[in-house]
Scaffold this active site. Structure first.
Site, PDB file in Angstrom:
ATOM      1  N   VAL A  19     -48.494 -30.356  30.357  1.00  0.00           N
ATOM      2  CA  VAL A  19     -47.626 -30.572  29.219  1.00  0.00           C
ATOM      3  C   VAL A  19     -47.637 -32.028  28.494  1.00  0.00           C
ATOM      4  CG1 VAL A  19     -46.140 -28.606  29.697  1.00  0.00           C
ATOM      5  CG2 VAL A  19     -45.443 -30.870  30.397  1.00  0.00           C
ATOM      6  N   GLY A  56     -43.451 -23.303  39.647  1.00  0.00           N
ATOM      7  CA  GLY A  56     -42.584 -24.119  40.818  1.00  0.00           C
ATOM      8  C   GLY A  56     -41.767 -23.131  41.369  1.00  0.00           C
ATOM      9  N   TYR A 112     -38.315 -40.788  39.430  1.00  0.00           N
ATOM     10  CA  TYR A 112     -37.553 -39.155  38.938  1.00  0.00           C
ATOM     11  C   TYR A 112     -36.128 -39.599  38.243  1.00  0.00           C
ATOM     12  CZ  TYR A 112     -35.983 -34.719  39.766  1.00  0.00           C
ATOM     13  OH  TYR A 112     -35.463 -33.288  39.638  1.00  0.00           O
ATOM     14  N   THR A 118     -47.590 -29.939  41.589  1.00  0.00           N
ATOM     15  CA  THR A 118     -46.918 -29.481  42.622  1.00  0.00           C
ATOM     16  C   THR A 118     -46.440 -27.969  42.776  1.00  0.00           C
ATOM     17  OG1 THR A 118     -44.815 -30.474  41.686  1.00  0.00           O
ATOM     18  CG2 THR A 118     -45.857 -31.773  43.034  1.00  0.00           C
ATOM     19  N   LEU A 162     -49.322 -28.753  22.983  1.00  0.00           N
ATOM     20  CA  LEU A 162     -49.296 -27.277  23.153  1.00  0.00           C
ATOM     21  C   LEU A 162     -49.107 -26.424  21.879  1.00  0.00           C
ATOM     22  CD1 LEU A 162     -49.882 -25.075  25.584  1.00  0.00           C
ATOM     23  CD2 LEU A 162     -47.318 -25.271  25.799  1.00  0.00           C
ATOM     24  N   SER A 195     -42.029 -30.615  36.326  1.00  0.00           N
ATOM     25  CA  SER A 195     -41.796 -32.254  36.808  1.00  0.00           C
ATOM     26  C   SER A 195     -41.816 -31.894  38.315  1.00  0.00           C
ATOM     27  CB  SER A 195     -40.607 -32.767  36.282  1.00  0.00           C
ATOM     28  OG  SER A 195     -40.193 -33.981  37.137  1.00  0.00           O
ATOM     29  N   ARG A 229     -41.671 -27.249  16.010  1.00  0.00           N
ATOM     30  CA  ARG A 229     -42.593 -26.552  14.969  1.00  0.00           C
ATOM     31  C   ARG A 229     -42.194 -24.943  14.855  1.00  0.00           C
ATOM     32  NH1 ARG A 229     -47.047 -27.325  18.109  1.00  0.00           N
ATOM     33  NH2 ARG A 229     -46.707 -29.503  17.423  1.00  0.00           N
TER      34      ARG A 229
END
Length: 317
Positions: A57, A10, A143, A35, A61, A73, A104
């Site tokens: 995502v 992005g 958003y 995008t 993953l 986003s 993790r």
């Protein structure tokens, strides 16, 4: 360090990847290219410490990492209006999966939120303790509310799992690699001025924005990530210098030498009338404030758009 930048193709994410590589880190840019643009990371695709992973995502993953920047986003009006449900999902489910990845591997986590969580603010300038004035069912809510949910999810991981996560609320950022068609005021004005088209102001032009150049923003993101003791912190990053949309239009005309007229149209729904950050926390906790003057930043951005528009056929614009 081994660092994941979600949304790495992005506008802001690619600048962040570039800065991290320059400082010797191993960088994994994760992007589904909804995008984002592969062209933004083309210059360092062959870099030995850079990996580009085309991945959404909202799906799990598994990568051993030290830090995770979650910038994934759609962030422009054109982007999140075109993809409202993916915008909600990446800030909800995507945030969850990236937080689980951080838990993790014991990675430090930064959630890139937005000044849009303040909605059309009734408090000015906006401080981090302000809960906002947001329309939860309006045309921008995918958003606004997506980011608010992402913040809530991040804070629950801090409280429930003692995760070292922090939230940054990004105010209007501009610079090279912005999409000329993304609907935000800077690319709108610059592209129209360069083409000799009218600059359209939605409303009477007295509404305000505070523009932060991308290099300043990236520096702030890295300080927020690297500073110890900020688990659960919420920090505004933006330029506290406020200007009206009319003033911005006139400055763009001056810097481009354009004779484009300024026209006025009906205000857009839920468009905030004033937007300006209180950056006391950023100054106190990070020693950060913007350094690039708006005039200087706009000149660099205009030069970028002039190049892009001159090569529009090959750029696919």
């Amino acid at each position: 360090m081994r660092i994941v930048v979600a949304g790495g193709a992005g506008f802001i994410g690619s600048h962040l990847c570039e800065a991290l590589l320059a400082d010797g880190h191993e960088v994994i840019a994760v992007d589904n290219l909804l995008t984002g643009q592969r062209a933004h990371v083309q210059a360092f695709l062959d870099h030995p410490r850079f990996t580009f992973l085309e991945h959404d995502v909202t799906q799990p993953l598994d990568l051993a990492v030290d830090q995770i920047y979650h910038l994934a986003s759609p962030a422009s009006p054109e982007g999140y209006r075109r993809y409202p449900i993916p915008t909600l999902l990446v800030n909800a489910l995507g945030t969850y999966h990236l937080l689980e990845l951080a838990r993790r591997y014991g990675a430090r986590f930064l959630f890139a939120s937005t000044s849009e969580v303040y909605g059309d603010p009734l408090v000015h300038p906006q401080v981090e303790s302000y809960f906002g004035n947001v329309n939860p069912i309006g045309p921008r809510s995918c958003y606004d509310e997506g980011k608010r949910y992402g913040e809530a999810m991040t804070m629950e991981f801090v409280r429930s799992y003692n995760l070292d996560a922090r939230i940054v609320r990004i105010f209007n950022t501009y610079g090279p690699r912005m999409d000329p068609h993304d609907g935000r005021v800077v690319p709108n004005f610059i592209t129209r001025a360069l083409r000799g088209e009218p600059l359209v102001i939605y409303g009477d032009g007295t509404q305000t924005r505070s523009l932060c150049y991308v290099s300043d923003l990236v520096r702030g993101l890295r300080l927020a990530m690297d500073r110890d003791g900020l688990a659960g912190a919420v920090i505004n990053l933006g330029n506290p210098h406020e200007q009206t949309i009319r003033e911005l239009a006139e400055l763009v005309l001056e810097l481009t030498g354009s004779m484009s007229p300024i026209l006025f149209a009906e205000p857009r729904p839920d468009d905030p009338s004033r937007r300006c950050p209180d950056i006391t926390r950023a100054r106190t906790l990070l020693g950060w404030e913007p350094q690039v003057p708006v005039r200087e930043g706009l000149q660099a951005t205009i030069a970028y758009f002039a190049q892009v528009l001159n090569h529009a056929p090959s750029a696919g614009l």
